[in-house]
Write a protein that holds these residues in place. Structure first.
Motif, PDB file in Angstrom:
ATOM      1  N   UNK A  88       0.839  -1.148   0.000  1.00 11.02           N
ATOM      2  CA  UNK A  88       0.213   0.057   0.153  1.00 11.02           C
ATOM      3  C   UNK A  88       0.955   1.390   0.080  1.00 11.02           C
ATOM      4  N   UNK A  89       1.750   1.221   0.617  1.00  9.02           N
ATOM      5  CA  UNK A  89       2.880   2.280   0.762  1.00  9.02           C
ATOM      6  C   UNK A  89       3.540   2.638  -0.682  1.00  9.02           C
ATOM      7  N   UNK A  90       3.733   1.372  -1.233  1.00 10.96           N
ATOM      8  CA  UNK A  90       4.376   1.812  -2.518  1.00 10.96           C
ATOM      9  C   UNK A  90       3.648   2.221  -3.594  1.00 10.96           C
ATOM     10  N   UNK A  91       2.279   1.631  -3.572  1.00  9.02           N
ATOM     11  CA  UNK A  91       1.266   2.372  -4.448  1.00  9.02           C
ATOM     12  C   UNK A  91       0.855   3.841  -4.097  1.00  9.02           C
ATOM     13  N   UNK A  92       0.878   4.195  -3.153  1.00 11.40           N
ATOM     14  CA  UNK A  92       0.625   5.509  -2.527  1.00 11.40           C
ATOM     15  C   UNK A  92       1.618   6.388  -2.714  1.00 11.40           C
ATOM     16  N   UNK A  93       2.756   6.129  -3.064  1.00  7.70           N
ATOM     17  CA  UNK A  93       4.089   6.890  -3.115  1.00  7.70           C
ATOM     18  C   UNK A  93       4.143   7.820  -4.304  1.00  7.70           C
TER      19      UNK A  93
END
Length: 220
Positions: free
Chosen positions: A203-208
């Protein structure tokens, strides 16, 4: 249903998210970047993330949110039952936040966003982080978790703070804060393999990308 307001790049947001996942609680994620706009301040008085929306209203400040979840929700306990042991967990959480997370944060701009940080700020961060890690060495139990044999809220602060402080040390301060701290290094690796971390990191990678665009544009 509980609603977690914030964004998946925020380490504080991810502390609360991991607590909710660990306890097996249903919750809704609401994208919220905080800031000083009136609508944001209606949700978070200081304009910070994360914020937990409950049936009674909004709660901000991560340690307060974690305590509220522990006091009001079921699922896996993330605090011991004895008052003294609870206090020791909260003590460790606060020491990690005050003496590791916050000093490291002063150098995040240079570490992660390519923005130069003043030398005096970096020297202060260096001194504060050395003292902070020394404090954690003295007070942490690492058996294998920060406060003992069980995962607690102190480990949530640990895994989403020490990793960033380690990166600050390597990228900006020319220090390896874990070189002589094998217990912390082992716990960090253990937490990375935690069953719920794959979702949080994905989720962090997708939101970056959206987060970086917001940073570049100066919008909030």
């Amino acid at each position: 249903m509980l609603k977690l307001h914030g964004f998946s790049v925020s380490n504080y947001y991810n502390m609360v998210k991991l607590a909710l996942l660990e306890k097996g609680l249903p919750f809704e994620e609401v994208t919220f970047y905080g800031g000083q706009a009136p609508k944001a301040l209606e949700v978070s008085p200081r304009g910070k993330v994360p914020v937990l929306e409950t049936e009674h209203g909004f709660i901000s400040e991560t340690s307060v949110i974690l305590d509220y979840i522990e006091q009001t929700q079921g699922g896996k306990a993330l605090l011991p039952t004895e008052p003294f042991e609870q206090a020791k967990v909260r003590e460790l959480l606060k020491e990690i936040e005050l003496y590791i997370e916050l000093p490291a944060r002063t150098c995040y701009a240079e570490s992660f966003f390519g923005m130069a940080v003043e030398p005096l700020i970096k020297e202060r961060a260096r001194a504060d982080l050395l003292a902070g890690f020394a404090t954690l060495k003295r007070n942490g139990r690492f058996a294998p978790y920060v406060a003992g044999e069980q995962l607690t809220i102190a480990d949530l602060m640990f895994c989403f703070s020490v990793d960033l402080a380690y990166a600050v040390g390597k990228k900006v301060l020319n220090l390896d804060f874990l070189a002589d701290f094998p217990e912390a290094k082992a716990l960090l690796e253990k937490m990375r393999e935690h069953p719920h971390m794959a979702r949080i990191l994905a989720d962090k990678e997708a939101a970056m990308p959206a987060f970086m665009e917001m940073i570049r544009s100066g919008k909030r």
